[in-house]
Design an enzyme around this catalytic site. Structure first.
Site, PDB file in Angstrom:
ATOM      1  NE  ARG A  45      -2.056  -1.417   3.441  1.00  0.00           N
ATOM      2  CZ  ARG A  45      -2.489  -1.616   4.662  1.00  0.00           C
ATOM      3  NH1 ARG A  45      -3.757  -1.458   4.938  1.00  0.00           N
ATOM      4  NH2 ARG A  45      -1.677  -1.976   5.618  1.00  0.00           N
ATOM      5  CG  ASP A  99       5.881 -26.904   5.290  1.00  0.00           C
ATOM      6  OD1 ASP A  99       7.019 -26.771   5.774  1.00  0.00           O
ATOM      7  OD2 ASP A  99       4.928 -27.354   5.947  1.00  0.00           O
ATOM      8  CG  HIS A 100      10.597 -22.467   5.826  1.00  0.00           C
ATOM      9  ND1 HIS A 100       9.607 -22.207   6.739  1.00  0.00           N
ATOM     10  CD2 HIS A 100      11.744 -22.522   6.536  1.00  0.00           C
ATOM     11  CE1 HIS A 100      10.152 -22.102   7.943  1.00  0.00           C
ATOM     12  NE2 HIS A 100      11.450 -22.290   7.854  1.00  0.00           N
ATOM     13  CE  LYS A 149      14.054 -25.420   8.160  1.00  0.00           C
ATOM     14  NZ  LYS A 149      14.931 -24.310   8.472  1.00  0.00           N
ATOM     15  CG  ASP A 171       4.169 -20.631  13.964  1.00  0.00           C
ATOM     16  OD1 ASP A 171       3.924 -20.056  12.891  1.00  0.00           O
ATOM     17  OD2 ASP A 171       5.244 -20.520  14.580  1.00  0.00           O
ATOM     18  CG  HIS A 200       7.239 -25.759   9.433  1.00  0.00           C
ATOM     19  ND1 HIS A 200       7.037 -25.406   8.123  1.00  0.00           N
ATOM     20  CD2 HIS A 200       7.327 -24.593  10.123  1.00  0.00           C
ATOM     21  CE1 HIS A 200       7.017 -24.073   8.030  1.00  0.00           C
ATOM     22  NE2 HIS A 200       7.176 -23.563   9.230  1.00  0.00           N
ATOM     23  CE  LYS A 254       7.784 -19.096  17.900  1.00  0.00           C
ATOM     24  NZ  LYS A 254       8.597 -18.992  16.684  1.00  0.00           N
TER      25      LYS A 254
HETATM   26  C1  BG6 Z   1       7.892 -20.284  10.681  1.00  0.00           C
HETATM   27  C2  BG6 Z   1       7.117 -19.980  11.931  1.00  0.00           C
HETATM   28  O1  BG6 Z   1       7.077 -20.911   9.726  1.00  0.00           O
HETATM   29  O2  BG6 Z   1       8.984 -21.137  11.003  1.00  0.00           O
HETATM   30  C3  BG6 Z   1       8.024 -19.306  12.955  1.00  0.00           C
HETATM   31  O3  BG6 Z   1       6.012 -19.128  11.627  1.00  0.00           O
HETATM   32  C4  BG6 Z   1       9.244 -20.176  13.213  1.00  0.00           C
HETATM   33  O4  BG6 Z   1       7.325 -19.069  14.174  1.00  0.00           O
HETATM   34  C5  BG6 Z   1       9.915 -20.569  11.907  1.00  0.00           C
HETATM   35  O5  BG6 Z   1      10.136 -19.437  14.023  1.00  0.00           O
HETATM   36  C6  BG6 Z   1      11.017 -21.591  12.146  1.00  0.00           C
HETATM   37  O6  BG6 Z   1      11.759 -21.764  10.984  1.00  0.00           O
HETATM   38  P1  BG6 Z   1      13.283 -22.184  11.035  1.00  0.00           P
HETATM   39  O7  BG6 Z   1      13.655 -22.353   9.602  1.00  0.00           O
HETATM   40  O8  BG6 Z   1      14.017 -21.090  11.743  1.00  0.00           O
HETATM   41  O9  BG6 Z   1      13.327 -23.473  11.809  1.00  0.00           O
END
Ligand code: BG6
Length: 472
Positions: free
Chosen positions: A24, A159-160, A164, A217, A222, A322
């Site tokens: 924006r 989904d990162h 990895k 989360d 993940h 966390k």
């Molecule tokens: C994200 C979460 O998808 O993954 C975060 O929203 C988390 O809360 C993060 O910290 C962790 O990713 P990585 O790659 O640091 O393990």
């Protein structure tokens, strides 16, 4: 942006590669380039920042101010895309990347579709960031609204964790070697522990996190994807759909907990004040943007069972949180003990440790196999030892970050490491009974101090089956 810059650094992007940044805020192209320059220089993790390369990369960066709810904004995007297609010879190929608030994904997909941008002269793809929905019903609704404009083959749900290197290596380890697969079942494996511990708190994301919580989360996406990679059947080929079919099948075999099973198989935690890395930190309820009576879980652990022949009866324990004592993600495969204790309690009075295989995702990526060995000297005294493979030491080269891998995959049209709607829904089904039970529950939070390994109830959960969490 650091991932894209790094791809440019590796020479993996086409010369005409271009990015249109949209938000924006009103900004000129140059202001946008300067902001990106400063952020990339700051966040680039493991390579030098090259000003010359940046200058040529930045020529492809432009900016457009727009609003997701405004039809005219999509027309501006359309005009900008046409201009770029001509100037930079992109053949009309476009990847839309939605890194916005999750509640805007559907509206943007609809906006793009209505403006005719889901189709064009080249290919059109759309990346949707996680979380995909906030429960099963909303994930289905989101999908319904996106597929009204984009075909499934065009949709890339990110989904990162799947990007990895070490998660990809699980497949190489399992299916590229002959010796592990025969042991990979209920006959030899006693249980599996999957841990994703974070030493950070919510890092200014209190407002988002309060709505999400650790189960949504990290576990729903993940960690269930990691579990699927560990437990899936070998796929017949390495094609995108065969691999995803197997992951999906596994996720669909996860036992759906009955409401009365949740209390014994899932644990919620929330951190209170404590010390992390020598620093005093506040509890979650004192974080900015967080309700002082919040019932959000910042720690979640669950026991999942898989209803198939390979895994029946083998618990998969998953935990994440966390402000745990350190940042570590690993999978620990606990094998069954040797059938006969011929050496008795020879391990210096301790019971004989069963074999353990650790797949370390981060940091210090690697694989360790623990077994017992005879101590040198007289008598038969045994001690656990470890055989270690370390990524860094063996390859001596940098691994691409997950986002480099995934963005490049989307550009070349390889969806293997992206989740598909059936997988997203299967993992929501696996956690939905827990979400339902927890939504109505009043927890005695906080129940773990920041900087500790989580609530005691998580230990009790494992003790029910005679197990103990490993300290990574
Ligand atoms: C994200 C979460 O998808 O993954 C975060 O929203 C988390 O809360 C993060 O910290 C962790 O990713 P990585 O790659 O640091 O393990």
């Amino acid at each position: 942006m650091p991932a894209l810059y790094r791809l440019a650094y590796e020479g993996r992007l086409a010369p005409g590669f271009a990015v249109i940044g949209i938000s924006r805020t009103a900004m000129s192209d140059d202001e946008f380039r300067n902001r990106m320059h400063d952020s990339v220089a700051k966040f680039l993790e493991d390579s030098p920042f090259d000003e010359d390369l940046w200058r040529s990369f930045a020529q492809g960066l432009t900016y457009l101010a727009g609003d997701v709810g405004d039809a005219a904004s999509y027309q501006k995007v359309s005009a900008a895309l046409e201009k770029i297609a001509q100037e930079r010879k992109t053949d009309g190929n476009v990847l839309f990347y939605l890194s916005t608030q999750p509640s805007q994904y559907a509206e943007i997909a609809e906006g793009l579709g209505k403006a005719g941008l889901a189709k064009g002269t080249g290919w059109r793809r759309i990346i949707i960031e996680k979380p995909f929905g906030h429960d099963l019903v909303s994930a289905q609704e989101l999908d319904r609204r996106i597929v009204a404009h984009f075909e499934e083959e065009q949709i890339y749900r990110i989904d990162h964790y799947l990007g990895k290197e070490t998660v990809q290596n699980i497949m190489a380890f399992r299916f590229g070697n002959g010796i592990f697969e025969p042991l990979w079942n209920r006959r030899y494996i006693d249980h599996v522990q999957i841990t994703a511990a974070e030493s950070i708190g919510v890092e200014g994301r209190g407002a988002y996190y309060q709505e999400a919580g650790a189960l949504r989360d990290m576990i729903q996406n993940h960690l269930l994807q990691v579990m699927a990679t560990i437990a899936m059947e070998p796929s017949a080929t390495f094609s995108s759909d065969s691999v995803r079919d197997e992951r999906s099948k596994l996720l669909r075999s996860v036992h759906t907990m009955k409401p009365e099973e949740v209390a014994e198989n899932a644990v919620a935690g929330q951190y209170g004040p404590g010390r992390v890395g020598g620093q005093a930190v506040v509890g979650f309820r004192q974080e900015q943007g967080v309700n002082p009576e919040s019932m959000t879980n910042t720690y979640a652990a669950a026991t999942f069972l898989v209803d198939n022949w390979r895994w029946a009866g083998v618990p998969f324990y998953i935990r994440t949180g966390k402000y745990l004592p350190k940042r570590v993600s690993e999978i620990a495969i606990h094998f069954k003990s040797a059938p006969l204790a011929v050496f008795g309690q020879a391990n210096e009075g301790e019971p004989m440790a069963p074999n353990l295989l650790i797949l370390r995702i981060q940091p210090e990526e690697g694989i360790s196999l623990k077994f017992v060995s005879k101590r040198p000297g007289a008598g038969m005294t045994l001690r656990p030892v470890s055989m270690d493979f370390n990524y860094g030491a063996s390859f001596g080269e940098r691994s691409p970050s997950a986002y480099e891998t995934l963005l490049l995959d989307a550009i070349v049209g390889d969806a293997t490491l992206y989740t598909r709607q059936d997988m997203v829904e299967a993992s929501w089904r696996a956690v939905q009974p827990i979400l339902d039970a927890w939504s109505a529950q009043k927890f005695p939070f906080s129940n773990y101090a920041a900087g500790t390994w989580g609530p005691e109830a998580a230990d009790v959960m494992l003790a029910r089956r005679g197990h103990v969490w490993r300290t990574p």
